[in-house]
Design an enzyme around this catalytic site. Structure first.
Site, PDB file in Angstrom:
ATOM      1  N   LYS A 245      -3.365   8.436 113.939  1.00  0.00           N
ATOM      2  CA  LYS A 245      -3.298   9.721 114.671  1.00  0.00           C
ATOM      3  C   LYS A 245      -4.662  10.419 114.675  1.00  0.00           C
ATOM      4  CE  LYS A 245      -1.789  13.527 112.436  1.00  0.00           C
ATOM      5  NZ  LYS A 245      -2.583  14.763 112.452  1.00  0.00           N
ATOM      6  N   ASN A 246      -5.293  10.484 113.490  1.00  0.00           N
ATOM      7  CA  ASN A 246      -6.509  11.284 113.394  1.00  0.00           C
ATOM      8  C   ASN A 246      -7.739  10.586 113.963  1.00  0.00           C
ATOM      9  OD1 ASN A 246      -4.976  13.310 112.394  1.00  0.00           O
ATOM     10  ND2 ASN A 246      -5.583  13.033 110.246  1.00  0.00           N
TER      11      ASN A 246
ATOM     12  N   CYS B  45      -2.127  28.377 109.826  1.00  0.00           N
ATOM     13  CA  CYS B  45      -1.762  27.016 109.453  1.00  0.00           C
ATOM     14  C   CYS B  45      -1.169  27.026 108.054  1.00  0.00           C
ATOM     15  CB  CYS B  45      -3.006  26.151 109.491  1.00  0.00           C
ATOM     16  SG  CYS B  45      -2.619  24.453 109.159  1.00  0.00           S
TER      17      CYS B  45
ATOM     18  N   ARG C  53      -8.015  27.504 107.787  1.00  0.00           N
ATOM     19  CA  ARG C  53      -8.760  26.410 108.432  1.00  0.00           C
ATOM     20  C   ARG C  53      -9.737  26.988 109.452  1.00  0.00           C
ATOM     21  NH1 ARG C  53      -4.629  21.718 110.087  1.00  0.00           N
ATOM     22  NH2 ARG C  53      -6.523  20.462 110.212  1.00  0.00           N
TER      23      ARG C  53
ATOM     24  N   ASP D  14      -4.463  14.268 102.863  1.00  0.00           N
ATOM     25  CA  ASP D  14      -3.264  13.950 103.643  1.00  0.00           C
ATOM     26  C   ASP D  14      -2.311  13.016 102.898  1.00  0.00           C
ATOM     27  OD1 ASP D  14      -4.256  15.543 105.626  1.00  0.00           O
ATOM     28  OD2 ASP D  14      -5.004  13.903 106.870  1.00  0.00           O
TER      29      ASP D  14
ATOM     30  N   ARG E 272       5.197  14.735 114.460  1.00  0.00           N
ATOM     31  CA  ARG E 272       3.849  14.997 114.976  1.00  0.00           C
ATOM     32  C   ARG E 272       2.910  13.869 114.548  1.00  0.00           C
ATOM     33  NH1 ARG E 272       1.519  19.993 112.642  1.00  0.00           N
ATOM     34  NH2 ARG E 272      -0.250  18.946 113.586  1.00  0.00           N
TER      35      ARG E 272
HETATM   36  N1  EPU Z   1     -13.791  23.906 106.947  1.00  0.00           N
HETATM   37  C1  EPU Z   1     -14.612  25.001 107.002  1.00  0.00           C
HETATM   38  N2  EPU Z   1     -15.195  25.325 108.204  1.00  0.00           N
HETATM   39  C2  EPU Z   1     -14.985  24.593 109.334  1.00  0.00           C
HETATM   40  C3  EPU Z   1     -14.152  23.462 109.259  1.00  0.00           C
HETATM   41  C4  EPU Z   1     -13.570  23.152 108.050  1.00  0.00           C
HETATM   42  O1  EPU Z   1     -14.823  25.688 106.004  1.00  0.00           O
HETATM   43  O2  EPU Z   1     -15.555  24.933 110.389  1.00  0.00           O
HETATM   44  C5  EPU Z   1     -13.145  23.541 105.670  1.00  0.00           C
HETATM   45  C6  EPU Z   1     -11.625  23.551 105.764  1.00  0.00           C
HETATM   46  O3  EPU Z   1     -11.092  24.836 105.567  1.00  0.00           O
HETATM   47  C7  EPU Z   1     -11.229  22.570 104.704  1.00  0.00           C
HETATM   48  C8  EPU Z   1     -12.368  21.557 104.720  1.00  0.00           C
HETATM   49  O4  EPU Z   1     -13.459  22.200 105.381  1.00  0.00           O
HETATM   50  O5  EPU Z   1     -11.203  23.192 103.440  1.00  0.00           O
HETATM   51  C9  EPU Z   1     -12.054  20.266 105.432  1.00  0.00           C
HETATM   52  O6  EPU Z   1     -11.488  20.530 106.702  1.00  0.00           O
HETATM   53  P1  EPU Z   1     -11.773  19.594 107.957  1.00  0.00           P
HETATM   54  O7  EPU Z   1     -12.542  20.359 108.970  1.00  0.00           O
HETATM   55  O8  EPU Z   1     -12.353  18.305 107.495  1.00  0.00           O
HETATM   56  O9  EPU Z   1     -10.301  19.366 108.528  1.00  0.00           O
HETATM   57  P2  EPU Z   1      -9.958  19.051 110.034  1.00  0.00           P
HETATM   58  O10 EPU Z   1     -11.047  18.275 110.615  1.00  0.00           O
HETATM   59  O11 EPU Z   1      -9.537  20.295 110.728  1.00  0.00           O
HETATM   60  C10 EPU Z   1      -8.810  16.754 109.632  1.00  0.00           C
HETATM   61  C11 EPU Z   1      -7.447  16.154 109.804  1.00  0.00           C
HETATM   62  C12 EPU Z   1      -6.492  16.747 108.790  1.00  0.00           C
HETATM   63  C13 EPU Z   1      -7.050  16.467 107.395  1.00  0.00           C
HETATM   64  C14 EPU Z   1      -8.476  17.034 107.273  1.00  0.00           C
HETATM   65  C15 EPU Z   1      -9.135  16.701 105.954  1.00  0.00           C
HETATM   66  C16 EPU Z   1      -7.322  15.631 112.161  1.00  0.00           C
HETATM   67  C17 EPU Z   1      -6.683  15.859 113.467  1.00  0.00           C
HETATM   68  N3  EPU Z   1      -6.958  16.422 111.156  1.00  0.00           N
HETATM   69  O12 EPU Z   1      -8.662  18.155 109.867  1.00  0.00           O
HETATM   70  O13 EPU Z   1      -5.259  16.039 108.947  1.00  0.00           O
HETATM   71  O14 EPU Z   1      -6.227  17.058 106.422  1.00  0.00           O
HETATM   72  O15 EPU Z   1      -9.298  16.478 108.320  1.00  0.00           O
HETATM   73  O16 EPU Z   1      -9.239  15.336 105.779  1.00  0.00           O
HETATM   74  O17 EPU Z   1      -8.128  14.739 112.029  1.00  0.00           O
HETATM   75  C18 EPU Z   1      -2.949  15.707 108.861  1.00  0.00           C
HETATM   76  O18 EPU Z   1      -3.105  14.641 109.480  1.00  0.00           O
HETATM   77  O19 EPU Z   1      -1.850  16.014 108.316  1.00  0.00           O
HETATM   78  C19 EPU Z   1      -4.065  16.648 108.746  1.00  0.00           C
HETATM   79  C20 EPU Z   1      -3.893  17.922 108.418  1.00  0.00           C
END
Ligand code: EPU
Length: 432
Positions: free
Chosen positions: A22-23, A117, A122, A308, A400
């Site tokens: 998915k990701n 969320c 996030r 995850d 999802r």
């Molecule tokens: N963060 C910031 N600022 C930003 C972005 C992120 O401080 O601008 C922080 C977040 O709050 C968090 C950390 O950085 O503490 C990591 O977040 P990240 O941005 O890596 O998460 P994401 O890219 O929004 C993806 C996956 C998530 C998974 C996270 C961490 C997808 C679609 N989503 O989210 O997947 O938990 O990386 O590995 O790729 C899931 O599949 O259930 C899911 C939530």
């Protein structure tokens, strides 16, 4: 509304096929905006999050057609706007990774801010910082992000935040950089296999990216990308969830068509809990006998233990023979599955980003709610191990990110039914 009804206590046995990740699928779908030629993606998981992304891309002017069970053909139509529809974006935070491709190809993007969320705060500050560094002019209000540019230009960008690198933030900036003028260096890049898959897809489309899989990505901007035929990587989180299902039920499950090298941290925790893992090329087999052993785990960006997998591993440790410790470093508040596990007889304590799990010899069925995708997966695992009937509301959350979970679990011998929510309200009656 559908719900899942599980009669637990059966050791799962058999083999399942891993779906596409998915990701990886979500950002690669967003990246299909970057080319003016048709693209064919294979091994695309049929999930509601993928449906949300395909609907958003259609609204932005792409033509998408399923040509096989997991094969998706995407073609530009030469038309399309720059405003992502609010009702779709609100369903899925990953829509934010359309910002980079829209800016790079259409010079503007209006993106409603995704809502709150349940897994915690996030922010998208790092996404915006990276896109601004490439020359985007970005304004935010309470509801939307408005971005525009007269042309993106390569830059040196540090994507590391207080909790380490950002997966979708790296993806967003990488997608913008491949069509920017000149060289971009992304430092503190996320190394997750899904980010690597996006980079591999972009390279297959003609992008120039070096350092894939490392903390520093170097991109030499191109003026255009071409279409491609591309296979997505398998879903390491779905696979890990099935291996946990073997563990928590004392079963014997194999997951095939995998990339085991993406799963080392998860496999290490399973092994520490006493699960026997064997790896025969692309197939991982997990065999377990209850009771499991307690262990300590801490989540971290890749190659660390994926956040995850934390809820699923936590559920598994609820039936270990002793006290386990869980440290959640990526989303410190990601413990919304704990109250439901407690209703099922688990003994857990949470304090800030830590949880302590006092293993019990058995869980019991209960009526519980899946608050988010992985929390829902944790409840399914608990239900598979529990004595009696577990009824999980909020199956939409689970679907999802898991393709036909009830079907796959039944193929492993689980007693799992998908029902209209009403059926659980009328005690004692079964669906026709
Ligand atoms: N963060 C910031 N600022 C930003 C972005 C992120 O401080 O601008 C922080 C977040 O709050 C968090 C950390 O950085 O503490 C990591 O977040 P990240 O941005 O890596 O998460 P994401 O890219 O929004 C993806 C996956 C998530 C998974 C996270 C961490 C997808 C679609 N989503 O989210 O997947 O938990 O990386 O590995 O790729 C899931 O599949 O259930 C899911 C939530």
């Amino acid at each position: 509304m559908q719900e899942l009804v599980i009669r637990g206590g059966r050791p799962l046995q058999g083999t399942v096929d891993a779906s596409g990740a998915k990701n990886a699928a979500l950002p690669v779908l967003a990246a299909s905006l970057l080319t003016q030629e048709p693209t064919v993606l294979h091994r695309v998981p049929r999930l509601t999050d993928v449906e949300t992304m395909t609907a958003t891309l259609r609204a932005l002017g792409l033509e998408l057609e399923w040509t096989g069970p997991a094969d998706l053909r995407i073609a530009p139509t030469g038309t399309g706007g720059t405003v992502a529809p609010r009702e779709l974006v609100r369903r899925m935070r990953a829509s934010v990774c359309l910002l980079g491709p829209l800016l790079a190809t259409r010079g503007a993007a209006t993106m409603p801010l995704p809502g709150g969320c349940v897994i915690g705060h996030r922010p998208i500050d790092l996404h915006l910082k990276g896109l601004r560094a490439l020359g985007a002019d970005i304004r935010e209000d309470e509801h939307q992000v408005y971005a525009r540019t007269d042309g993106l230009k390569g830059a040196r960008i540090d994507m590391c935040g207080p909790r380490g690198s950002t997966v979708l933030g790296t993806a967003n900036v990488l997608m913008a950089a491949v069509l920017a003028e000149g060289e971009t260096v992304i430092e503190g890049a996320a190394r997750e296999p899904e980010v690597q898959d996006l980079a591999d897809y972009l390279v297959a489309c003609g992008a120039q990216i070096s350092g894939i899989g490392t903390r520093t990505l170097r991109v030499a901007g191109r003026s255009r990308l071409h279409g491609v035929d591309y296979h997505l990587i398998p879903d390491r989180i779905e696979a890990g969830t099935f291996l946990c299902a073997a563990a928590i039920t004392g079963g014997d499950v194999s997951v095939k068509n995998l990339r085991p090298e993406h799963m080392e941290a998860t496999l290490k925790v399973l092994q520490e809990a006493g699960v026997r893992i064997s790896d025969t090329g692309g197939t991982l087999r997990a065999r377990a006998e209850r009771p499991l052993q307690p262990t300590r785990l801490a989540t971290a960006p890749y190659p660390g233990l994926p956040t995850d997998m934390q809820p699923q591993l936590t559920a598994m440790l609820c039936v270990a023979n002793g006290i386990s410790e869980v440290q959640e470093n990526v989303y410190p508040e990601r413990f919304t599955h704990m109250p439901a596990l407690q209703r099922m007889g688990a003994r857990v304590e949470c304090d800030s980003s830590r949880a302590r799990i006092y293993g019990v010899s058995a869980l019991h069925g209960a009526r519980v709610i899946a608050t988010d995708l992985r929390a829902g997966a944790a409840l399914v695992l608990a239900g598979l191990a529990a004595e009696g009937e577990t009824c999980i509301k909020g199956l939409n959350q689970i679907e999802r990110g898991y393709q036909t979970p009830a079907l796959k679990l039944r193929a492993l011998g689980a007693d799992v039914q998908r029902r209209e929510a009403d059926w659980c309200e009328r005690r004692g009656r079964r669906p026709a």
